[in-house]
Design a protein around this motif. Structure first.
Motif, PDB file in Angstrom:
ATOM      1  N   GLU A 188       0.842  -1.201   0.000  1.00  0.00           N
ATOM      2  CA  GLU A 188       0.000   0.000   0.000  1.00  0.00           C
ATOM      3  C   GLU A 188       0.876   1.250   0.000  1.00  0.00           C
ATOM      4  OE1 GLU A 188      -2.751   2.765   2.810  1.00  0.00           O
ATOM      5  OE2 GLU A 188      -1.538   1.141   3.647  1.00  0.00           O
ATOM      6  N   GLY A 189       1.958   1.223   0.797  1.00  0.00           N
ATOM      7  CA  GLY A 189       2.859   2.363   0.821  1.00  0.00           C
ATOM      8  C   GLY A 189       3.502   2.622  -0.523  1.00  0.00           C
ATOM      9  N   ILE A 190       3.918   1.549  -1.204  1.00  0.00           N
ATOM     10  CA  ILE A 190       4.570   1.698  -2.502  1.00  0.00           C
ATOM     11  C   ILE A 190       3.604   2.238  -3.544  1.00  0.00           C
ATOM     12  CG2 ILE A 190       5.675   0.434  -4.387  1.00  0.00           C
ATOM     13  CD1 ILE A 190       6.784  -1.477  -2.269  1.00  0.00           C
ATOM     14  N   VAL A 191       2.369   1.705  -3.556  1.00  0.00           N
ATOM     15  CA  VAL A 191       1.397   2.102  -4.575  1.00  0.00           C
ATOM     16  C   VAL A 191       0.829   3.488  -4.287  1.00  0.00           C
ATOM     17  CG1 VAL A 191      -0.815   1.531  -5.635  1.00  0.00           C
ATOM     18  CG2 VAL A 191       0.799  -0.290  -5.105  1.00  0.00           C
ATOM     19  N   ASN A 192       0.497   3.751  -3.029  1.00  0.00           N
ATOM     20  CA  ASN A 192      -0.148   5.019  -2.689  1.00  0.00           C
ATOM     21  C   ASN A 192       0.802   6.198  -2.703  1.00  0.00           C
ATOM     22  OD1 ASN A 192      -2.721   4.119  -2.479  1.00  0.00           O
ATOM     23  ND2 ASN A 192      -2.870   4.220  -0.256  1.00  0.00           N
ATOM     24  N   ASP A 193       2.109   5.934  -2.631  1.00  0.00           N
ATOM     25  CA  ASP A 193       3.076   7.032  -2.639  1.00  0.00           C
ATOM     26  C   ASP A 193       2.872   7.945  -3.852  1.00  0.00           C
ATOM     27  OD1 ASP A 193       4.782   7.771  -0.671  1.00  0.00           O
ATOM     28  OD2 ASP A 193       6.574   6.946  -1.586  1.00  0.00           O
ATOM     29  N   PRO A 194       2.918   7.399  -5.077  1.00  0.00           N
ATOM     30  CA  PRO A 194       2.647   8.283  -6.225  1.00  0.00           C
ATOM     31  C   PRO A 194       1.175   8.628  -6.388  1.00  0.00           C
ATOM     32  CG  PRO A 194       3.080   6.042  -6.992  1.00  0.00           C
ATOM     33  CD  PRO A 194       3.349   6.060  -5.519  1.00  0.00           C
ATOM     34  N   LEU A 195       0.266   7.754  -5.894  1.00  0.00           N
ATOM     35  CA  LEU A 195      -1.160   7.991  -6.088  1.00  0.00           C
ATOM     36  C   LEU A 195      -1.615   9.263  -5.376  1.00  0.00           C
ATOM     37  CD1 LEU A 195      -3.757   6.794  -7.338  1.00  0.00           C
ATOM     38  CD2 LEU A 195      -4.179   5.696  -5.132  1.00  0.00           C
ATOM     39  N   GLY A 196      -1.178   9.449  -4.113  1.00  0.00           N
ATOM     40  CA  GLY A 196      -1.561  10.651  -3.388  1.00  0.00           C
ATOM     41  C   GLY A 196      -1.057  11.910  -4.073  1.00  0.00           C
ATOM     42  N   ALA A 197       0.174  11.834  -4.604  1.00  0.00           N
ATOM     43  CA  ALA A 197       0.708  12.987  -5.331  1.00  0.00           C
ATOM     44  C   ALA A 197      -0.133  13.289  -6.565  1.00  0.00           C
ATOM     45  CB  ALA A 197       2.160  12.720  -5.727  1.00  0.00           C
ATOM     46  N   LEU A 198      -0.609  12.245  -7.249  1.00  0.00           N
ATOM     47  CA  LEU A 198      -1.422  12.453  -8.444  1.00  0.00           C
ATOM     48  C   LEU A 198      -2.784  13.049  -8.091  1.00  0.00           C
ATOM     49  CD1 LEU A 198      -0.580   9.235 -10.463  1.00  0.00           C
ATOM     50  CD2 LEU A 198       0.426  11.507 -10.635  1.00  0.00           C
ATOM     51  N   PHE A 199      -3.371  12.653  -6.961  1.00  0.00           N
ATOM     52  CA  PHE A 199      -4.612  13.283  -6.504  1.00  0.00           C
ATOM     53  C   PHE A 199      -4.396  14.791  -6.331  1.00  0.00           C
ATOM     54  CE2 PHE A 199      -6.543   9.301  -4.271  1.00  0.00           C
ATOM     55  CZ  PHE A 199      -6.835   8.774  -5.512  1.00  0.00           C
ATOM     56  N   ALA A 200      -3.265  15.142  -5.692  1.00  0.00           N
ATOM     57  CA  ALA A 200      -2.969  16.561  -5.482  1.00  0.00           C
ATOM     58  C   ALA A 200      -2.744  17.284  -6.811  1.00  0.00           C
ATOM     59  CB  ALA A 200      -1.740  16.708  -4.582  1.00  0.00           C
ATOM     60  N   VAL A 201      -2.110  16.601  -7.780  1.00  0.00           N
ATOM     61  CA  VAL A 201      -1.891  17.193  -9.102  1.00  0.00           C
ATOM     62  C   VAL A 201      -3.223  17.519  -9.771  1.00  0.00           C
ATOM     63  CG1 VAL A 201      -1.063  16.726 -11.437  1.00  0.00           C
ATOM     64  CG2 VAL A 201       0.379  16.190  -9.482  1.00  0.00           C
ATOM     65  N   VAL A 202      -4.172  16.589  -9.673  1.00  0.00           N
ATOM     66  CA  VAL A 202      -5.483  16.791 -10.297  1.00  0.00           C
ATOM     67  C   VAL A 202      -6.157  18.032  -9.722  1.00  0.00           C
ATOM     68  CG1 VAL A 202      -7.813  15.841 -10.504  1.00  0.00           C
ATOM     69  CG2 VAL A 202      -5.831  14.375 -10.919  1.00  0.00           C
ATOM     70  N   ALA A 384       4.218  18.308  -0.842  1.00  0.00           N
ATOM     71  CA  ALA A 384       3.627  19.460  -0.147  1.00  0.00           C
ATOM     72  C   ALA A 384       4.473  20.703  -0.365  1.00  0.00           C
ATOM     73  CB  ALA A 384       3.490  19.161   1.347  1.00  0.00           C
ATOM     74  N   GLY A 385       5.794  20.553  -0.298  1.00  0.00           N
ATOM     75  CA  GLY A 385       6.674  21.696  -0.543  1.00  0.00           C
ATOM     76  C   GLY A 385       6.551  22.222  -1.958  1.00  0.00           C
ATOM     77  N   LEU A 386       6.436  21.306  -2.919  1.00  0.00           N
ATOM     78  CA  LEU A 386       6.292  21.718  -4.313  1.00  0.00           C
ATOM     79  C   LEU A 386       5.018  22.527  -4.518  1.00  0.00           C
ATOM     80  CD1 LEU A 386       7.014  21.597  -7.337  1.00  0.00           C
ATOM     81  CD2 LEU A 386       5.820  19.402  -7.430  1.00  0.00           C
ATOM     82  N   PHE A 387       3.899  22.015  -4.025  1.00  0.00           N
ATOM     83  CA  PHE A 387       2.628  22.692  -4.275  1.00  0.00           C
ATOM     84  C   PHE A 387       2.451  23.934  -3.409  1.00  0.00           C
ATOM     85  CE2 PHE A 387       1.333  18.543  -6.120  1.00  0.00           C
ATOM     86  CZ  PHE A 387       1.056  19.025  -7.382  1.00  0.00           C
ATOM     87  N   ALA A 388       3.129  23.985  -2.267  1.00  0.00           N
ATOM     88  CA  ALA A 388       3.106  25.227  -1.490  1.00  0.00           C
ATOM     89  C   ALA A 388       3.735  26.355  -2.296  1.00  0.00           C
ATOM     90  CB  ALA A 388       3.846  25.037  -0.166  1.00  0.00           C
ATOM     91  N   GLY A 395      -0.746  33.146  -6.330  1.00  0.00           N
ATOM     92  CA  GLY A 395      -1.431  34.156  -5.535  1.00  0.00           C
ATOM     93  C   GLY A 395      -2.297  33.591  -4.435  1.00  0.00           C
ATOM     94  N   ARG A 396      -2.259  32.270  -4.239  1.00  0.00           N
ATOM     95  CA  ARG A 396      -3.026  31.642  -3.163  1.00  0.00           C
ATOM     96  C   ARG A 396      -2.104  31.458  -1.959  1.00  0.00           C
ATOM     97  NH1 ARG A 396      -7.757  28.968  -4.545  1.00  0.00           N
ATOM     98  NH2 ARG A 396      -7.902  28.644  -2.304  1.00  0.00           N
ATOM     99  N   ASP A 397      -1.972  32.496  -1.151  1.00  0.00           N
ATOM    100  CA  ASP A 397      -1.044  32.451  -0.022  1.00  0.00           C
ATOM    101  C   ASP A 397      -1.433  31.402   1.015  1.00  0.00           C
ATOM    102  OD1 ASP A 397       0.011  34.528  -1.387  1.00  0.00           O
ATOM    103  OD2 ASP A 397      -0.530  36.087   0.061  1.00  0.00           O
ATOM    104  N   ASP A 398      -2.738  31.068   1.095  1.00  0.00           N
ATOM    105  CA  ASP A 398      -3.164  30.084   2.087  1.00  0.00           C
ATOM    106  C   ASP A 398      -2.643  28.688   1.761  1.00  0.00           C
ATOM    107  OD1 ASP A 398      -4.694  30.153  -0.174  1.00  0.00           O
ATOM    108  OD2 ASP A 398      -6.631  29.917   0.833  1.00  0.00           O
ATOM    109  N   GLY A 399      -2.167  28.477   0.538  1.00  0.00           N
ATOM    110  CA  GLY A 399      -1.599  27.178   0.195  1.00  0.00           C
ATOM    111  C   GLY A 399      -0.267  26.918   0.859  1.00  0.00           C
ATOM    112  N   ALA A 400       0.350  27.943   1.427  1.00  0.00           N
ATOM    113  CA  ALA A 400       1.637  27.770   2.100  1.00  0.00           C
ATOM    114  C   ALA A 400       1.530  26.941   3.365  1.00  0.00           C
ATOM    115  CB  ALA A 400       2.229  29.140   2.427  1.00  0.00           C
ATOM    116  N   ILE A 401       0.310  26.661   3.819  1.00  0.00           N
ATOM    117  CA  ILE A 401       0.129  25.845   5.014  1.00  0.00           C
ATOM    118  C   ILE A 401       0.535  24.389   4.783  1.00  0.00           C
ATOM    119  CG2 ILE A 401      -2.244  25.146   4.539  1.00  0.00           C
ATOM    120  CD1 ILE A 401      -2.865  25.540   7.492  1.00  0.00           C
ATOM    121  N   PHE A 402       0.694  23.996   3.524  1.00  0.00           N
ATOM    122  CA  PHE A 402       0.961  22.595   3.203  1.00  0.00           C
ATOM    123  C   PHE A 402       2.196  22.042   3.912  1.00  0.00           C
ATOM    124  CE2 PHE A 402      -1.250  22.772  -1.226  1.00  0.00           C
ATOM    125  CZ  PHE A 402      -2.469  22.878  -0.582  1.00  0.00           C
ATOM    126  N   VAL A 403       3.307  22.807   3.894  1.00  0.00           N
ATOM    127  CA  VAL A 403       4.565  22.275   4.425  1.00  0.00           C
ATOM    128  C   VAL A 403       4.496  22.017   5.927  1.00  0.00           C
ATOM    129  CG1 VAL A 403       7.022  22.715   4.755  1.00  0.00           C
ATOM    130  CG2 VAL A 403       5.957  23.212   2.560  1.00  0.00           C
TER     131      VAL A 403
END
Length: 656
Positions: A188-202, A384-388, A395-403
């Motif tokens: 689950e860790g191996i498969v979900n590692d990229p999957l969660g990132a792809l959810f965030a990309v979408v 999280a660091g990338l998308f922050a 211009g979405r300063d509230d996204g900085a909470i990710f890290v």
């Protein structure tokens, strides 16, 4: 307020004089790799130590610099303060993006579907059902507890479904779980590692496109196009790379560098064709190469072990160092963060796992354990660091909470899993037992005879070797086998570490035996790693390899591999004897000869004790495994058995 503080930490690039910036780059590398080494030495999760090192040289040094200090001390500390957003300026975002791309490629490279084994159905459910359920519940938690807008809440909910395999592997080795829950957690860790990132990309693509005031049809059309394009680019490029390797188009010494360059090319190419599809493309590239047959997977793993570790270490230190004392103070005082973390750990994750694993073949105890053990890892923080950075650029300063939110979840889940996985497994009856499994490294006639004797004592045995043909005897005897190098990173994923608590290195190479024992000693304990002696009567090394750099000597007489092999072909065999007041150890010596070798004893309580050279052993009621000459059919010791020590010619071999 918190987002404003984080956003205020950025700035334009500062032009350092002299060698200050190169010094900081070297410092980041030293801190990251140093934390990895210290984690290995202490057997602690590397992710925690890397985060601590970043906090010390980032926020802590920044706080000290805010105090009234002498000028010389202030200037000296300033050189050691890490503030990556300021230090690297415009280069910071692409650096993080490239590092995340390589990390996700590494995750995809682990997705070899044929290795799922008996956990296949449960893992599929964890991905197809548990992932989306956790995404939805996590979105609700982020919106109602943290007060984030729905779009950012969806990014947080998708990103934090990941569980880090680099964190889970050491935990599984510590806890010695039974194979099924261990395999589910691992895969689950191996498969979900990229999957969660792809959810965030979408979700990020949704936010970015809607900010362009496009229609909903346009938004979803572009997202679908980007997903198809990114996946297609990754699959086609992966097939092309595998074809080039099979045809010998690329020489051996260039394969690892070519793979690194290829990952970067595909990442940039996909992003050029459609924004932010590069992460999806490199993940698909890794998955395609992992499941395509070609003879260079060893080079791929070497690439992963070297480049990916360096990048992961550096990124982790940099992301932690971007935090400031003001951010940390505001973050700690915000009870909503603690409530969100607890909700993710004890509501979102358990509900998603329990619902998705109904009728999956897992018992309720296995599902409960899996639901409570979900340490987040490096990918969660890196993405999280990338998308922050990307959200603040939009211009979405509230996204900085990710890290900081990612670090809070990582610390909480890693510490909880590290302290409670063992007790939980024992309480639920899902640990694999203590001392009831043996890994034998090296398949040869003597070691296979030992494996057979252990199996007859109802001790689980796994035989490992790098030669498939030498493992044939172990497979025929019905032993568990591992084909491959036990020292490789591949063994972390493919070798079932929950199946053994004792290791025996029994190859002809003394140095290799010592290396294997030293590698597994921190995991199993030095008192549980053994190797055949280097020479006759060798007690913990003698004049050979120092005893601190090798395993404990196997057998009471410490015979070398050559002597044990000669004795085997001289007719010696393994024998299990039940000792009692009527038949003592002295009687066994009288019956079989004073030159027999004692291997181990199983005590009445079921524990195993390996007998060392020079050790006084008295255990009435124990079952003793010995390596000794065989008897003649009339009950007397024959001449051939007397010569079985290997000091004279061999006797006729007897059947095992």
């Amino acid at each position: 307020m918190l987002a404003d503080l984080i956003f205020a930490g950025g700035g334009d690039i500062v032009h350092h004089e002299g060698s200050v910036l190169p010094f900081k780059i070297a410092l980041i590398g030293a801190l990251g790799i140093g934390a990895q080494w210290l984690a290995w030495k202490l057997q602690r999760p590397a992710i925690v130590l890397m985060a601590i090192s970043g906090l010390i040289f980032g926020p802590l040094v920044g706080y000290i610099l805010g105090l009234p200090l002498p000028t010389f001390l202030h200037d000296g500390l300033e050189n050691f303060r890490l503030n990556p957003q300021v230090d690297f300026g415009d280069v910071y975002r692409p650096m993080i993006g490239i590092a995340v791309a390589i990390i996700l490629f590494e995750g995809g490279l682990n997705l070899k579907f044929k290795d799922l084994g008996d956990a296949k159905q449960a893992v599929i459910r964890m991905v197809i059902l548990a992932g989306p359920i956790a995404w939805g519940l996590g979105t609700l938690a982020a919106h109602y507890i943290l007060g984030l807008e729905w779009d950012l809440a969806a990014m947080v909910g998708g990103l934090f479904i990941v569980t880090g395999p680099t964190v889970i592997m050491p935990l599984l080795r510590q806890a010695h779980l039974q194979s099924k829950p261990a395999n589910v957690l691992k895969w689950e860790g191996i498969v979900n590692d990229p999957l969660g990132a792809l959810f965030a990309v979408v979700v990020f693509e949704f936010i970015r496109i809607t900010m362009m005031e496009a229609s909903m049809a346009m938004v979803f059309g572009k997202i679908a196009f980007a997903a198809i394009l990114g996946t297609g680019v990754g699959i086609i490029s992966g097939i092309g790379m595998a074809w080039a390797f099979r045809r010998g188009v690329i020489p051996e010494y260039l394969k690892a560098p070519v793979v690194l360059a290829w990952v970067l090319v595909i990442y940039v190419l996909a992003n050029t064709l459609a924004d932010e599809t590069g992460l999806l493309a490199v993940t698909a590239l890794g998955m395609t190469m992992a499941n395509t047959k070609f003879a260079s997977m060893v080079e791929m793993r070497r690439f992963k072990e070297n480049i990916a570790i360096i990048l992961v270490s550096g990124v982790f230190v940099m992301l932690t160092a971007t935090l400031t004392p003001a951010i940390l103070k505001a973050f700690v005082s915000d009870w909503g963060v603690a409530a969100f973390v607890l909700a993710m750990m004890f509501v979102v994750r358990p509900v998603a796992v329990m619902l998705s694993t109904l009728w999956s073949g897992l018992s309720w105890k296995e599902s409960l354990l899996i639901s409570l053990i979900a340490p987040r890892g490096i990918v969660a923080v890196a993405v999280a660091g990338l998308f922050a950075a990307e959200m603040t650029a939009l211009g979405r300063d509230d996204g900085a909470i990710f890290v900081p939110l990612a670090f809070a979840l990582v610390f909480a889940t890693v510490l909880f899993a590290g302290f409670f996985i063992g007790p939980l497994a024992r309480m639920l009856g899902l640990d694999s037992g203590d001392g009831d499994g043996v890994l034998i490294v090296g398949a040869n006639p003597w070691s296979l005879g030992l494996a057979k004797a252990l199996k007859e004592m109802h001790i689980k045995v796994t035989v490992a070797d790098t030669n498939w043909r030498r493992l044939r005897g172990a497979r025929l005897e019905g032993h568990e086998t591992f084909y491959g190098e036990v020292l490789s990173e591949n063994a972390d994923y493919s070798l079932d570490h929950s199946g053994f608590n004792i290791l025996i290195a029994a190859t002809p190479n003394e140095a290799y035996n010592s290396l294997v024992c030293v590698e597994f000693a921190p995991e199993l304990g030095r008192h549980r790693v053994f190797q055949v002696g280097a020479r006759e009567g060798d007690e913990d090394g003698g004049e050979g390899i120092a005893f601190t750099s090798r395993g404990r000597t196997l057998t009471s007489r410490g015979r070398s591999f050559d002597a044990l092999t000669r004795d085997w072909w001289g007719g010696w065999r393994f024998r299990t004897t039940n000792l009692s007041p009527e038949y003592t150890l002295e009687d066994l010596y009288k019956d079989r000869g004073d030159d027999l070798d004692l291997i181990l004893a199983r005590k009445p309580d079921g524990t195993l004790e390996f007998i060392q050279p020079g050790q006084e052993f008295r255990a009435a009621g124990a079952s003793v495994l010995s390596f000794c000459p065989a008897k003649d059919t009339d009950g007397a010791r024959g001449e051939g058995a007397k010569r079985g020590s290997g000091l004279a010619g061999p006797a006729a071999p007897l059947p095992a």
